[in-house]
Design an enzyme around this catalytic site. Structure first.
Site, PDB file in Angstrom:
ATOM      1  N   LYS A 107      45.084  42.006  54.467  1.00 58.17           N
ATOM      2  CA  LYS A 107      43.830  41.633  55.144  1.00 58.17           C
ATOM      3  C   LYS A 107      44.053  40.728  56.341  1.00 58.17           C
ATOM      4  CE  LYS A 107      40.410  42.525  51.664  1.00 58.17           C
ATOM      5  NZ  LYS A 107      39.363  42.071  50.781  1.00 58.17           N
ATOM      6  N   LYS A 109      44.850  53.452  50.225  1.00 48.17           N
ATOM      7  CA  LYS A 109      43.870  53.361  49.136  1.00 48.17           C
ATOM      8  C   LYS A 109      42.487  53.763  49.652  1.00 48.17           C
ATOM      9  CE  LYS A 109      41.947  49.384  48.007  1.00 48.17           C
ATOM     10  NZ  LYS A 109      41.618  48.042  47.521  1.00 48.17           N
ATOM     11  N   LYS A 167      36.064  50.929  50.019  1.00 49.64           N
ATOM     12  CA  LYS A 167      34.637  50.971  50.296  1.00 49.64           C
ATOM     13  C   LYS A 167      34.290  50.366  51.649  1.00 49.64           C
ATOM     14  CE  LYS A 167      33.793  47.690  46.622  1.00 49.64           C
ATOM     15  NZ  LYS A 167      34.659  46.543  46.878  1.00 49.64           N
TER      16      LYS A 167
HETATM   17  P1  TYM Z   1      37.056  45.652  44.441  1.00 56.99           P
HETATM   18  O1  TYM Z   1      35.625  45.359  44.700  1.00 56.99           O
HETATM   19  O2  TYM Z   1      37.939  45.867  45.618  1.00 56.99           O
HETATM   20  O3  TYM Z   1      37.212  46.910  43.508  1.00 56.99           O
HETATM   21  C1  TYM Z   1      36.534  46.977  42.269  1.00 56.99           C
HETATM   22  C2  TYM Z   1      37.391  47.676  41.243  1.00 56.99           C
HETATM   23  O4  TYM Z   1      37.700  48.994  41.678  1.00 56.99           O
HETATM   24  C3  TYM Z   1      39.118  49.191  41.667  1.00 56.99           C
HETATM   25  N1  TYM Z   1      39.442  50.040  42.821  1.00 56.99           N
HETATM   26  C4  TYM Z   1      40.082  51.197  42.738  1.00 56.99           C
HETATM   27  N2  TYM Z   1      40.589  51.876  41.687  1.00 56.99           N
HETATM   28  C5  TYM Z   1      41.193  53.064  41.955  1.00 56.99           C
HETATM   29  N3  TYM Z   1      41.324  53.575  43.192  1.00 56.99           N
HETATM   30  C6  TYM Z   1      40.830  52.936  44.272  1.00 56.99           C
HETATM   31  N4  TYM Z   1      40.950  53.450  45.480  1.00 56.99           N
HETATM   32  C7  TYM Z   1      40.186  51.680  44.066  1.00 56.99           C
HETATM   33  N5  TYM Z   1      39.592  50.789  44.899  1.00 56.99           N
HETATM   34  C8  TYM Z   1      39.154  49.788  44.123  1.00 56.99           C
HETATM   35  C9  TYM Z   1      39.708  47.801  41.821  1.00 56.99           C
HETATM   36  O5  TYM Z   1      41.026  47.748  41.328  1.00 56.99           O
HETATM   37  C10 TYM Z   1      38.745  46.970  41.022  1.00 56.99           C
HETATM   38  O6  TYM Z   1      39.064  47.040  39.652  1.00 56.99           O
HETATM   39  N6  TYM Z   1      39.066  41.219  43.416  1.00 56.99           N
HETATM   40  C11 TYM Z   1      38.331  42.324  42.841  1.00 56.99           C
HETATM   41  C12 TYM Z   1      37.033  41.918  42.209  1.00 56.99           C
HETATM   42  C13 TYM Z   1      37.110  40.808  41.222  1.00 56.99           C
HETATM   43  C14 TYM Z   1      37.553  40.936  39.881  1.00 56.99           C
HETATM   44  C15 TYM Z   1      37.425  39.622  39.309  1.00 56.99           C
HETATM   45  C16 TYM Z   1      38.046  41.997  39.123  1.00 56.99           C
HETATM   46  C17 TYM Z   1      36.751  39.514  41.427  1.00 56.99           C
HETATM   47  N7  TYM Z   1      36.917  38.806  40.267  1.00 56.99           N
HETATM   48  C18 TYM Z   1      37.769  39.385  38.013  1.00 56.99           C
HETATM   49  C19 TYM Z   1      38.404  41.727  37.789  1.00 56.99           C
HETATM   50  C20 TYM Z   1      38.256  40.435  37.241  1.00 56.99           C
HETATM   51  C21 TYM Z   1      38.038  43.324  43.941  1.00 56.99           C
HETATM   52  O7  TYM Z   1      38.025  43.001  45.106  1.00 56.99           O
HETATM   53  O8  TYM Z   1      37.682  44.528  43.496  1.00 56.99           O
END
Ligand code: TYM
Length: 333
Positions: free
Chosen positions: A114, A197, A200
């Site tokens: 990032k 990847k 979103k």
């Molecule tokens: P975020 O919002 O980027 O993504 C949410 C969840 O989706 C999974 N994910 C994917 N899995 C498979 N293929 C993809 N292309 C893909 N893109 C996203 C992510 O691995 C995630 O599980 N930091 C985290 C959010 C968070 C969190 C937490 C998660 C904050 N606190 C505590 C677990 C526990 C995040 O940015 O996810």
């Protein structure tokens, strides 16, 4: 006594929820509701580590809650809440930041990605401390398991290290959590660049499928998905685009890679892409319909997040009280 293990996870309300988020995380959460104590957040505090339009962010938070429900999360089984409604997340994050090292946070690949091509002077500190807040999210509820996609694995390792470090310095306090990463679909890649990847927040809307994309849009995006110049539906070197589509089909239908290779032997990429689109459309159509129903029902959404925050706050306040005691603060009267 309640012996169920605790699950915690969250999604950032930035951009739209993609099938990457759905397959890698949210869909698995719904299956865990029966057997575990589940807490699922919308991580608005994390979302502001990149600049957000406040009006859009507020709207998106409600949309994500409606999506959680539409995907099958059930507030009578799981605690659904907005991270910012439970102030202990920020408090524990501060406490954990005092035992986190600059070196370990600098090694986080998400931070490096990032901030690539940015000067130090322009990098928000929130991006750097982001994984500490994530550790706080998890440790606050003494989560045993954290269902996430593969991109979050490194953050989970940091969380485990911080839990162990705290326990070692101040005495037993935190459960050391395990990641739960699905075998299929832990990293769905971009439809326009199969080496990246699916994200979103990608500016190219053709690179991802949103959970609420209309059927014709889903079909069009899959038809345009970047593949190799060959014609065989099978895995292999240079066939990352096809392998990604196979993972999506496998996640949505339960078919194995071998099944899919067999089924599409002798058929071209065109037929295969249409079949992938079809199984995604079949599963997501009812999700999209439910989403719009929930979104109309503001009162219901409010009751869900109000109750979620109350339940989460109860647990969080107990944890933070213990943490403050361990750290040596005077008890609040
Ligand atoms: P975020 O919002 O980027 O993504 C949410 C969840 O989706 C999974 N994910 C994917 N899995 C498979 N293929 C993809 N292309 C893909 N893109 C996203 C992510 O691995 C995630 O599980 N930091 C985290 C959010 C968070 C969190 C937490 C998660 C904050 N606190 C505590 C677990 C526990 C995040 O940015 O996810």
């Amino acid at each position: 006594m309640d012996k169920k293990k605790t699950i915690l996870s969250g999604v950032q309300p930035s951009g739209v929820m993609t099938i990457g988020n759905y397959i890698g995380a949210v869909r698995n959460w719904t299956q865990m509701q029966e057997d575990y104590n589940c807490l699922y957040m919308i991580v608005d505090l994390h979302a502001i580590t990149v600049r957000q339009d406040p009006v859009k962010l507020r709207q998106r938070c409600m949309e994500f809650l409606a999506l959680y429900l539409a995907c099958g999360l059930d507030p009578s089984k799981s605690t659904l809440f907005f991270q910012s409604h439970v102030h202990q997340h920020a408090e524990l994050s501060w406490a954990l930041s005092t035992i986190s090292y600059m070196g370990e946070l600098s090694r986080m690949t998400q931070f490096k990605d990032k901030t690539k091509n940015k000067q130090d002077a322009n990098i928000g500190v929130g991006l750097f401390t982001y994984p500490v807040l994530m550790a706080a999210d998890i440790l606050l509820y003494q989560a045993d398991l954290v269902p996430v996609g593969i991109d979050q694995k490194q953050h989970l390792e940091l969380t485990r290290n911080l839990a162990e470090r705290f326990n070692h310095q101040f005495g037993d306090m935190f459960t050391v959590p395990e990641p739960y990463i699905p075998k299929i679909g832990a990293k769905i890649t971009s439809l326009s660049d199969p080496l990246k990847k699916m994200s979103k927040s990608d500016e190219n809307v053709n690179s991802f499928i949103s959970v609420i994309d209309e059927p014709d849009v889903i079909l069009r995006k899959f038809k345009r998905a970047v593949t190799d110049s060959g014609s065989e539906v099978k895995r292999g070197e240079g066939k990352e685009g096809i392998e990604n589509l196979m993972s999506i089909m496998s996640a949505f239908t339960g078919k194995t890679f071998e099944d899919i290779e067999g089924e599409f032997q002798g058929k071209g990429y065109g037929d295969f892409k249409c079949a992938v689109a079809e199984c995604v459309i079949d599963e997501l159509t009812p999700v999209r319909e439910r989403y719009y129903d929930y979104l109309k029902n503001k009162d219901y959404l409010q009751s869900v997040y109000k109750e979620g925050a109350e339940r989460a706050s109860y647990i969080a306040s107990k944890t933070i009280k213990k943490v403050y005691r361990k750290l040596g603060f005077v008890d609040k009267l």
